[in-house]
Design a protein around this motif. Sequence first.
Motif, PDB file in Angstrom:
ATOM      1  N   TYR A 167     -14.830  10.549  18.267  1.00 45.69           N
ATOM      2  CA  TYR A 167     -16.280  10.663  18.497  1.00 45.69           C
ATOM      3  C   TYR A 167     -17.047  10.302  17.237  1.00 45.69           C
ATOM      4  CZ  TYR A 167     -20.811  13.019  18.792  1.00 45.69           C
ATOM      5  OH  TYR A 167     -22.154  13.304  18.741  1.00 45.69           O
ATOM      6  N   VAL A 168     -16.571  10.798  16.099  1.00 42.13           N
ATOM      7  CA  VAL A 168     -17.233  10.508  14.823  1.00 42.13           C
ATOM      8  C   VAL A 168     -17.171   9.013  14.503  1.00 42.13           C
ATOM      9  CG1 VAL A 168     -17.138  10.891  12.330  1.00 42.13           C
ATOM     10  CG2 VAL A 168     -16.852  12.821  13.889  1.00 42.13           C
ATOM     11  N   LEU A 169     -16.044   8.390  14.822  1.00 39.40           N
ATOM     12  CA  LEU A 169     -15.875   6.969  14.534  1.00 39.40           C
ATOM     13  C   LEU A 169     -16.666   6.078  15.490  1.00 39.40           C
ATOM     14  CD1 LEU A 169     -12.018   6.875  13.857  1.00 39.40           C
ATOM     15  CD2 LEU A 169     -13.843   6.744  12.153  1.00 39.40           C
ATOM     16  N   GLY A 170     -17.106   6.650  16.602  1.00 37.11           N
ATOM     17  CA  GLY A 170     -17.881   5.869  17.563  1.00 37.11           C
ATOM     18  C   GLY A 170     -17.048   5.271  18.678  1.00 37.11           C
ATOM     19  N   LEU A 171     -15.807   5.760  18.841  1.00 38.66           N
ATOM     20  CA  LEU A 171     -14.942   5.252  19.904  1.00 38.66           C
ATOM     21  C   LEU A 171     -15.272   5.928  21.226  1.00 38.66           C
ATOM     22  CD1 LEU A 171     -11.513   5.255  18.019  1.00 38.66           C
ATOM     23  CD2 LEU A 171     -13.029   3.313  18.379  1.00 38.66           C
ATOM     24  N   SER A 172     -15.195   5.183  22.306  1.00 36.79           N
ATOM     25  CA  SER A 172     -15.456   5.756  23.623  1.00 36.79           C
ATOM     26  C   SER A 172     -14.208   6.473  24.128  1.00 36.79           C
ATOM     27  CB  SER A 172     -15.837   4.645  24.611  1.00 36.79           C
ATOM     28  OG  SER A 172     -14.735   3.781  24.840  1.00 36.79           O
TER      29      SER A 172
ATOM     30  N   PRO B 224      -9.663   7.365   4.158  1.00 37.15           N
ATOM     31  CA  PRO B 224      -8.598   6.574   4.774  1.00 37.15           C
ATOM     32  C   PRO B 224      -7.782   7.425   5.753  1.00 37.15           C
ATOM     33  CG  PRO B 224      -8.713   6.157   2.420  1.00 37.15           C
ATOM     34  CD  PRO B 224      -9.638   7.300   2.678  1.00 37.15           C
ATOM     35  N   PHE B 225      -7.381   6.837   6.871  1.00 36.94           N
ATOM     36  CA  PHE B 225      -6.629   7.568   7.886  1.00 36.94           C
ATOM     37  C   PHE B 225      -5.702   6.606   8.619  1.00 36.94           C
ATOM     38  CE2 PHE B 225     -10.374   5.863   9.902  1.00 36.94           C
ATOM     39  CZ  PHE B 225      -9.947   5.446  11.144  1.00 36.94           C
ATOM     40  N   ASN B 226      -4.670   7.177   9.215  1.00 44.55           N
ATOM     41  CA  ASN B 226      -3.725   6.408  10.016  1.00 44.55           C
ATOM     42  C   ASN B 226      -4.276   6.317  11.439  1.00 44.55           C
ATOM     43  OD1 ASN B 226      -1.538   5.434  11.531  1.00 44.55           O
ATOM     44  ND2 ASN B 226      -0.037   6.406  10.188  1.00 44.55           N
ATOM     45  N   PRO B 227      -4.565   5.125  11.935  1.00 37.36           N
ATOM     46  CA  PRO B 227      -5.161   4.991  13.272  1.00 37.36           C
ATOM     47  C   PRO B 227      -4.253   5.432  14.408  1.00 37.36           C
ATOM     48  CG  PRO B 227      -4.538   2.845  12.408  1.00 37.36           C
ATOM     49  CD  PRO B 227      -4.365   3.830  11.278  1.00 37.36           C
ATOM     50  N   ASN B 228      -2.989   5.722  14.108  1.00 36.99           N
ATOM     51  CA  ASN B 228      -2.082   6.220  15.148  1.00 36.99           C
ATOM     52  C   ASN B 228      -2.376   7.679  15.495  1.00 36.99           C
ATOM     53  OD1 ASN B 228       0.094   4.081  15.738  1.00 36.99           O
ATOM     54  ND2 ASN B 228      -0.016   4.079  13.506  1.00 36.99           N
ATOM     55  N   PHE B 229      -3.101   8.375  14.605  1.00 35.49           N
ATOM     56  CA  PHE B 229      -3.353   9.807  14.800  1.00 35.49           C
ATOM     57  C   PHE B 229      -4.860  10.077  14.784  1.00 35.49           C
ATOM     58  CE2 PHE B 229       0.642   9.217  12.479  1.00 35.49           C
ATOM     59  CZ  PHE B 229       1.530   9.733  13.404  1.00 35.49           C
ATOM     60  N   ILE B 230      -5.536   9.695  15.837  1.00 33.02           N
ATOM     61  CA  ILE B 230      -6.979   9.907  15.957  1.00 33.02           C
ATOM     62  C   ILE B 230      -7.231  10.979  17.014  1.00 33.02           C
ATOM     63  CG2 ILE B 230      -9.201   8.862  16.568  1.00 33.02           C
ATOM     64  CD1 ILE B 230      -8.207   6.228  15.549  1.00 33.02           C
ATOM     65  N   SER B 231      -7.834  12.083  16.610  1.00 31.92           N
ATOM     66  CA  SER B 231      -8.151  13.160  17.546  1.00 31.92           C
ATOM     67  C   SER B 231      -9.410  12.807  18.325  1.00 31.92           C
ATOM     68  CB  SER B 231      -8.360  14.474  16.782  1.00 31.92           C
ATOM     69  OG  SER B 231      -9.492  14.377  15.920  1.00 31.92           O
ATOM     70  N   ASP B 232      -9.709  13.614  19.358  1.00 29.12           N
ATOM     71  CA  ASP B 232     -10.915  13.385  20.158  1.00 29.12           C
ATOM     72  C   ASP B 232     -12.169  13.480  19.282  1.00 29.12           C
ATOM     73  OD1 ASP B 232      -9.468  13.007  22.444  1.00 29.12           O
ATOM     74  OD2 ASP B 232      -9.578  15.092  23.081  1.00 29.12           O
ATOM     75  N   TYR B 233     -12.186  14.493  18.398  1.00 25.46           N
ATOM     76  CA  TYR B 233     -13.372  14.667  17.564  1.00 25.46           C
ATOM     77  C   TYR B 233     -13.525  13.506  16.585  1.00 25.46           C
ATOM     78  CZ  TYR B 233     -16.551  16.469  14.013  1.00 25.46           C
ATOM     79  OH  TYR B 233     -17.594  16.608  13.146  1.00 25.46           O
ATOM     80  N   LYS B 234     -12.421  13.100  15.976  1.00 26.50           N
ATOM     81  CA  LYS B 234     -12.492  11.992  15.013  1.00 26.50           C
ATOM     82  C   LYS B 234     -12.899  10.707  15.723  1.00 26.50           C
ATOM     83  CE  LYS B 234     -10.138   9.943  11.072  1.00 26.50           C
ATOM     84  NZ  LYS B 234     -11.171  10.417  10.156  1.00 26.50           N
TER      85      LYS B 234
ATOM     86  N   ASN C  87     -23.415  17.203  10.840  1.00 25.21           N
ATOM     87  CA  ASN C  87     -22.074  17.013  10.294  1.00 25.21           C
ATOM     88  C   ASN C  87     -21.643  15.563  10.361  1.00 25.21           C
ATOM     89  OD1 ASN C  87     -21.813  19.743   9.783  1.00 25.21           O
ATOM     90  ND2 ASN C  87     -20.829  20.189  11.741  1.00 25.21           N
ATOM     91  N   LYS C  88     -22.056  14.907  11.449  1.00 26.25           N
ATOM     92  CA  LYS C  88     -21.706  13.497  11.594  1.00 26.25           C
ATOM     93  C   LYS C  88     -22.367  12.650  10.522  1.00 26.25           C
ATOM     94  CE  LYS C  88     -21.598   9.755  14.991  1.00 26.25           C
ATOM     95  NZ  LYS C  88     -21.955   9.335  16.351  1.00 26.25           N
ATOM     96  N   GLU C  89     -23.640  12.957  10.237  1.00 25.44           N
ATOM     97  CA  GLU C  89     -24.364  12.189   9.234  1.00 25.44           C
ATOM     98  C   GLU C  89     -23.797  12.430   7.841  1.00 25.44           C
ATOM     99  OE1 GLU C  89     -28.360  13.393   9.728  1.00 25.44           O
ATOM    100  OE2 GLU C  89     -28.673  12.283  11.596  1.00 25.44           O
ATOM    101  N   SER C  90     -23.355  13.676   7.597  1.00 22.41           N
ATOM    102  CA  SER C  90     -22.870  14.011   6.263  1.00 22.41           C
ATOM    103  C   SER C  90     -21.360  13.795   6.127  1.00 22.41           C
ATOM    104  CB  SER C  90     -23.193  15.475   5.940  1.00 22.41           C
ATOM    105  OG  SER C  90     -22.570  16.335   6.871  1.00 22.41           O
ATOM    106  N   TYR C  91     -20.712  13.298   7.231  1.00 20.36           N
ATOM    107  CA  TYR C  91     -19.273  13.128   7.233  1.00 20.36           C
ATOM    108  C   TYR C  91     -18.874  12.011   6.273  1.00 20.36           C
ATOM    109  CZ  TYR C  91     -14.555  12.290   8.998  1.00 20.36           C
ATOM    110  OH  TYR C  91     -13.203  12.126   9.108  1.00 20.36           O
ATOM    111  N   GLU C  92     -17.992  12.313   5.374  1.00 15.84           N
ATOM    112  CA  GLU C  92     -17.524  11.327   4.409  1.00 15.84           C
ATOM    113  C   GLU C  92     -16.217  10.727   4.919  1.00 15.84           C
ATOM    114  OE1 GLU C  92     -16.067  11.007  -0.256  1.00 15.84           O
ATOM    115  OE2 GLU C  92     -16.894  12.881   0.536  1.00 15.84           O
ATOM    116  N   GLN C  93     -16.258   9.437   5.248  1.00 18.26           N
ATOM    117  CA  GLN C  93     -15.086   8.784   5.807  1.00 18.26           C
ATOM    118  C   GLN C  93     -14.011   8.597   4.750  1.00 18.26           C
ATOM    119  OE1 GLN C  93     -12.939   8.336   8.194  1.00 18.26           O
ATOM    120  NE2 GLN C  93     -14.562   7.427   9.456  1.00 18.26           N
TER     121      GLN C  93
END
Length: 291
Positions: A86-91, A74-84, A66-72
């Motif tokens: 992880y997908v974005l590569g944030l620790s 546009p999103f508001n960086p104020n609302f980033i969930s734990d899963y998102k 799912n991560k490989e096929s995830y199509e990024q």
Amino acid sequence: MKILKSHFELHTRFRNGIFVFALLIFCLLITFYFYPNPQKEDIVGLKKLAVHQSQINCLKEEVLKNKESYEQRPFNPNFISDYKGYVLGLSTLELDKLYEFRSHGKWINSTEDFKKVTKVSDSILAKISPFFKFPDWIQKNKKSTPSFTNKYPIKSYAQKGDLNQISAELLMEEIGIPDFIAERIVQYRDKIGGFISDIQLQDISGLYEHQRTKLLALYTVKTPVKIQKININKATVKELVEIPYFDFETALEIRDFVSENQEISDFKELEKIIGVSLEKIDRIELYLKLD
């Protein structure tokens, strides 16, 4: 009869031995019947563990797919969930910093803000920042910023209006402050009983520096609230709670700190107390004194 009797006659010690031996055999049979082989239990447990591990591996593979096929998008960086995140590569540490920042009612309004708050690496920021999407009014404010400061005159003290009298409507019309920020300024002013100094505008979250600069070029505190400063070394918990920057827990911490250290000789010592922000020391000094 004597010969036959001698074959079946046993001494008392032999009879006792046979009885004990039979009792031991009976106990062993009972034990084997009610308690299964521990080795078999271990084998069964290992088999179950292997099944669970296989299921976990399948889930991991699914997540990776799912991560490989995830199509990024546009999103508001104020609302980033734990899963998102992880997908974005944030620790998790970077996400925790973002959540902590947002918990105080503050907002990420630029890529620079995101970098400053999360301390994310430049490589990851370069990948995800092109997808940042902020509200339209922020973009408009950014575009108008270069010429914004040149559109208003700098007035003298006598010409300025009173910051303690200005309405939310005037803040929106004259300064160009968004409606919810204008309401926030008025509500905060009413909550603390009126501004004592212009520097208290720094307490308004979401008020940009250029907006504050324009506001103070046209308005200032001309009718400051009259207060009697409290001696922090002698103040009671009740008196400390009445100061806008302290809650009940912080007031207790201050009293304990004074009791342990005899007195506070410099307001900068307050940074050692949990719940006191060093950034607000200049505003705290408006309500307190040291002697």
